[in-house]
Write an enzyme that holds these catalytic residues in place. Sequence first.
Site, PDB file in Angstrom:
ATOM      1  N   ASP A   1       8.998   8.858  -3.430  1.00 31.29           N
ATOM      2  CA  ASP A   1       9.997   8.174  -2.609  1.00 31.29           C
ATOM      3  C   ASP A   1       9.875   6.653  -2.757  1.00 31.29           C
ATOM      4  O   ASP A   1      10.884   5.934  -2.811  1.00 31.29           O
ATOM      5  CB  ASP A   1       9.819   8.594  -1.139  1.00 31.29           C
ATOM      6  CG  ASP A   1      10.869   7.935  -0.262  1.00 31.29           C
ATOM      7  OD1 ASP A   1      12.058   8.178  -0.503  1.00 31.29           O
ATOM      8  OD2 ASP A   1      10.507   7.135   0.623  1.00 31.29           O
ATOM      9  N   ASP A   2       8.641   6.161  -2.852  1.00 30.52           N
ATOM     10  CA  ASP A   2       8.425   4.710  -3.026  1.00 30.52           C
ATOM     11  C   ASP A   2       9.093   4.234  -4.317  1.00 30.52           C
ATOM     12  O   ASP A   2       9.764   3.187  -4.332  1.00 30.52           O
ATOM     13  CB  ASP A   2       6.929   4.379  -3.127  1.00 30.52           C
ATOM     14  CG  ASP A   2       6.170   4.646  -1.832  1.00 30.52           C
ATOM     15  OD1 ASP A   2       6.822   4.856  -0.801  1.00 30.52           O
ATOM     16  OD2 ASP A   2       4.926   4.656  -1.879  1.00 30.52           O
TER      17      ASP A   2
ATOM     18  N   HIS B   1       9.086   1.108   3.338  1.00 26.52           N
ATOM     19  CA  HIS B   1      10.195   1.119   4.303  1.00 26.52           C
ATOM     20  C   HIS B   1      11.021  -0.145   4.076  1.00 26.52           C
ATOM     21  O   HIS B   1      10.704  -0.947   3.166  1.00 26.52           O
ATOM     22  CB  HIS B   1       9.660   1.210   5.737  1.00 26.52           C
ATOM     23  CG  HIS B   1       8.582   0.209   6.040  1.00 26.52           C
ATOM     24  ND1 HIS B   1       8.816  -1.145   6.084  1.00 26.52           N
ATOM     25  CD2 HIS B   1       7.258   0.354   6.277  1.00 26.52           C
ATOM     26  CE1 HIS B   1       7.706  -1.784   6.364  1.00 26.52           C
ATOM     27  NE2 HIS B   1       6.723  -0.900   6.472  1.00 26.52           N
TER      28      HIS B   1
ATOM     29  N   LYS C   1       4.896  -9.844   9.415  1.00 28.70           N
ATOM     30  CA  LYS C   1       4.439  -8.726  10.260  1.00 28.70           C
ATOM     31  C   LYS C   1       2.911  -8.763  10.341  1.00 28.70           C
ATOM     32  O   LYS C   1       2.324  -8.473  11.383  1.00 28.70           O
ATOM     33  CB  LYS C   1       4.928  -7.406   9.643  1.00 28.70           C
ATOM     34  CG  LYS C   1       4.130  -6.172   9.975  1.00 28.70           C
ATOM     35  CD  LYS C   1       4.498  -5.628  11.312  1.00 28.70           C
ATOM     36  CE  LYS C   1       3.977  -4.241  11.600  1.00 28.70           C
ATOM     37  NZ  LYS C   1       2.636  -3.952  11.139  1.00 28.70           N
TER      38      LYS C   1
ATOM     39  N   GLN D   1      12.832   4.048  -3.997  1.00 25.50           N
ATOM     40  CA  GLN D   1      13.265   2.870  -3.216  1.00 25.50           C
ATOM     41  C   GLN D   1      13.133   1.582  -4.019  1.00 25.50           C
ATOM     42  O   GLN D   1      14.009   0.717  -3.972  1.00 25.50           O
ATOM     43  CB  GLN D   1      12.417   2.737  -1.953  1.00 25.50           C
ATOM     44  CG  GLN D   1      12.699   3.771  -0.891  1.00 25.50           C
ATOM     45  CD  GLN D   1      12.025   3.367   0.415  1.00 25.50           C
ATOM     46  OE1 GLN D   1      12.270   2.296   0.956  1.00 25.50           O
ATOM     47  NE2 GLN D   1      11.166   4.222   0.932  1.00 25.50           N
TER      48      GLN D   1
ATOM     49  N   MET E   1       0.844  -1.196   0.000  1.00 28.93           N
ATOM     50  CA  MET E   1       0.000   0.000   0.000  1.00 28.93           C
ATOM     51  C   MET E   1       0.882   1.250   0.000  1.00 28.93           C
ATOM     52  O   MET E   1       0.418   2.346   0.342  1.00 28.93           O
ATOM     53  CB  MET E   1      -0.941  -0.015   1.196  1.00 28.93           C
ATOM     54  CG  MET E   1      -1.896  -1.216   1.130  1.00 28.93           C
ATOM     55  SD  MET E   1      -3.441  -0.979   2.004  1.00 28.93           S
ATOM     56  CE  MET E   1      -2.857  -0.795   3.660  1.00 28.93           C
TER      57      MET E   1
ATOM     58  N   HIS F   1       9.277  -3.549   3.477  1.00 27.88           N
ATOM     59  CA  HIS F   1       8.791  -3.806   2.113  1.00 27.88           C
ATOM     60  C   HIS F   1       9.954  -4.191   1.190  1.00 27.88           C
ATOM     61  O   HIS F   1       9.843  -5.103   0.368  1.00 27.88           O
ATOM     62  CB  HIS F   1       8.125  -2.545   1.529  1.00 27.88           C
ATOM     63  CG  HIS F   1       6.882  -2.101   2.238  1.00 27.88           C
ATOM     64  ND1 HIS F   1       6.834  -0.944   2.987  1.00 27.88           N
ATOM     65  CD2 HIS F   1       5.638  -2.637   2.297  1.00 27.88           C
ATOM     66  CE1 HIS F   1       5.610  -0.787   3.472  1.00 27.88           C
ATOM     67  NE2 HIS F   1       4.859  -1.797   3.078  1.00 27.88           N
TER      68      HIS F   1
ATOM     69  N   SER G   1       6.564  -0.144  10.026  1.00 27.88           N
ATOM     70  CA  SER G   1       5.187  -0.049   9.526  1.00 27.88           C
ATOM     71  C   SER G   1       5.002   1.307   8.872  1.00 27.88           C
ATOM     72  O   SER G   1       5.552   2.310   9.357  1.00 27.88           O
ATOM     73  CB  SER G   1       4.211  -0.185  10.700  1.00 27.88           C
ATOM     74  OG  SER G   1       2.925   0.223  10.304  1.00 27.88           O
ATOM     75  N   SER G   2       4.217   1.338   7.815  1.00 25.67           N
ATOM     76  CA  SER G   2       3.902   2.627   7.179  1.00 25.67           C
ATOM     77  C   SER G   2       3.230   3.559   8.178  1.00 25.67           C
ATOM     78  O   SER G   2       3.397   4.773   8.126  1.00 25.67           O
ATOM     79  CB  SER G   2       2.969   2.401   5.982  1.00 25.67           C
ATOM     80  OG  SER G   2       3.558   1.492   5.090  1.00 25.67           O
ATOM     81  N   ARG G   3       2.469   2.970   9.086  1.00 24.82           N
ATOM     82  CA  ARG G   3       1.738   3.793  10.069  1.00 24.82           C
ATOM     83  C   ARG G   3       2.670   4.465  11.073  1.00 24.82           C
ATOM     84  O   ARG G   3       2.276   5.435  11.713  1.00 24.82           O
ATOM     85  CB  ARG G   3       0.694   2.948  10.801  1.00 24.82           C
ATOM     86  CG  ARG G   3      -0.483   2.566   9.923  1.00 24.82           C
ATOM     87  CD  ARG G   3      -1.592   1.922  10.749  1.00 24.82           C
ATOM     88  NE  ARG G   3      -2.829   1.840  10.007  1.00 24.82           N
ATOM     89  CZ  ARG G   3      -3.151   0.852   9.174  1.00 24.82           C
ATOM     90  NH1 ARG G   3      -2.309  -0.153   9.007  1.00 24.82           N
ATOM     91  NH2 ARG G   3      -4.294   0.848   8.535  1.00 24.82           N
TER      92      ARG G   3
END
Length: 283
Positions: free
Chosen positions: A77-78, A34, A151, A81, A30, A37, A187-189
């Site tokens: 940024d995604d 980070h 995770k 990466q 999603m 992923h 976590s993205s959160r």
Amino acid sequence: MILFRRSADIRAHLQQFDAEGKKTGFVPTMGALHAGHISLIEQSRATNDITVASIFVNPTQFNDPKDYAAYPVTIPDDLLQLGNAGCDIVFLPEVNEIYPGGTAPSTRYAIGDMEYLLEGEYRPGHFQGVCQVVHRLLDIIQPDQLIMGRKDYQQCMVVAALIHALGLQVQLITAPTRREASGLAMSSRNRRLSSAQKEAATVLSKALQQIRQQLQPGPTGLLIQQAVHAIRAAGFESVDYVSIADAHNLQPVADWDGQQPLVALVAASIGGVRLIDNLPLSE
Ligand code: AMP
């Protein structure tokens, strides 16, 4: 790295690799990527000729519209990466590309008790939404391997059940949880946490470690109570669950026989951000 936005285009492109007998690995995400992923991209590259990642914030798996609206989006940024990690192809669809007929579910997926336990209890409909998007993405990408992170332990089990129920040919590969040096599961959160909240959130992995260290055959209730207490004391406003569960079906284990493989799982909210983590208690 090639970017596709349309399902027909990416399918046509991938067809050529299928014809050449190349093996494809697929990493659905999603976004707000980070190192966790990226570890999945590395895992895919190790055993496949072509690695495909998708970035799609799936509206149908959010039971809370506020959570969906607040989900971090960091596409440039995604892409950087993913490119640096050697990802070959990125799929970046809009909602209407994934759900051309609308987001309302057309099928009810048979995933058993998993649907109502733990995350299923606290996020009604969440796993049907996960199945809906994974089914659609698998249909578009048609990978040999699907790579997902432990995770999201329960999600891995749900997707395994989905693959089995639909008789899909894809192989599910699960990868270990990447953590910060502090122990906090990436976590993205976590991007929504202040630095003080991020520090406080390390209590989740510490509480799970504590359970692992103190676990003895017999009743598990006290260990759960201690973990809930520690998480609240660190500043979490709510603890949805701390569970010591059978590692294969996630049913709670109130009295451990010393043999049954176990996993400890937690979900709790701090500053309105809901975090989950888990730790296998026996190898
Ligand atoms: P998400 O973007 O959160 O939907 O996650 C996409 C994939 O990355 C899922 O298979 C997750 O389980 C996996 N993932 C998320 N966080 C981590 C982590 N800290 N370590 C390993 N995999 C992760």
